[in-house]
Enzyme design. Sequence first.
Site, PDB file in Angstrom:
ATOM      1  N   ASN A  23       0.806  -1.092   0.010  1.00 42.80           N
ATOM      2  CA  ASN A  23       0.046  -0.020  -0.019  1.00 42.80           C
ATOM      3  C   ASN A  23       0.746   1.193   0.187  1.00 42.80           C
ATOM      4  O   ASN A  23       0.282   2.501  -0.233  1.00 42.80           O
ATOM      5  CB  ASN A  23      -0.915  -0.049   1.253  1.00 42.80           C
ATOM      6  CG  ASN A  23      -2.015  -1.013   1.151  1.00 42.80           C
ATOM      7  OD1 ASN A  23      -2.277  -1.351  -0.126  1.00 42.80           O
ATOM      8  ND2 ASN A  23      -2.483  -1.745   2.177  1.00 42.80           N
ATOM      9  N   ASP A 117      -9.543  -7.476  -6.258  1.00 44.66           N
ATOM     10  CA  ASP A 117     -10.386  -8.156  -5.448  1.00 44.66           C
ATOM     11  C   ASP A 117     -12.040  -7.756  -5.563  1.00 44.66           C
ATOM     12  O   ASP A 117     -12.050  -6.585  -5.427  1.00 44.66           O
ATOM     13  CB  ASP A 117      -9.988  -8.612  -4.002  1.00 44.66           C
ATOM     14  CG  ASP A 117      -8.622  -9.076  -3.943  1.00 44.66           C
ATOM     15  OD1 ASP A 117      -8.320  -9.915  -4.708  1.00 44.66           O
ATOM     16  OD2 ASP A 117      -8.105  -8.726  -2.759  1.00 44.66           O
TER      17      ASP A 117
END
Length: 121
Positions: A23, A117
């Site tokens: 991230n 996802d």
Amino acid sequence: MSGFIVEGKHKLSGTVAVSGNKNEALPLIAAALLCDKPITFSNVPEIGDVKSMLAIAAHLGARVSALQNGNVTIETPAIATTTLPGKLSAALRGSIMFASALLVRCGEASISQPGGDVIGQ
């Protein structure tokens, strides 16, 4: 390791190696397209999403060194295209982060539906 137990009245010492974080790495890779000089990142996790972001950067015109031992260098003297590759973009939600760098450097960006996802319905 799931945690630390620290009991009072004992001196703490030692080191903890902090691993790279996806991230943090993904926005840095996209931001590297803002610069025309080489930028070297270290402690980059060698995972699929990072490799996909580096492949997208290369498609857009960046010169990307091989990711080795957590180090990668990105240099983008010129943007080759403002269109993100559909297949790579569909594999990763973070591909949307390239839009801002392309808009700043070129004034336009063509992106497809980012992947990743499935969240929710």
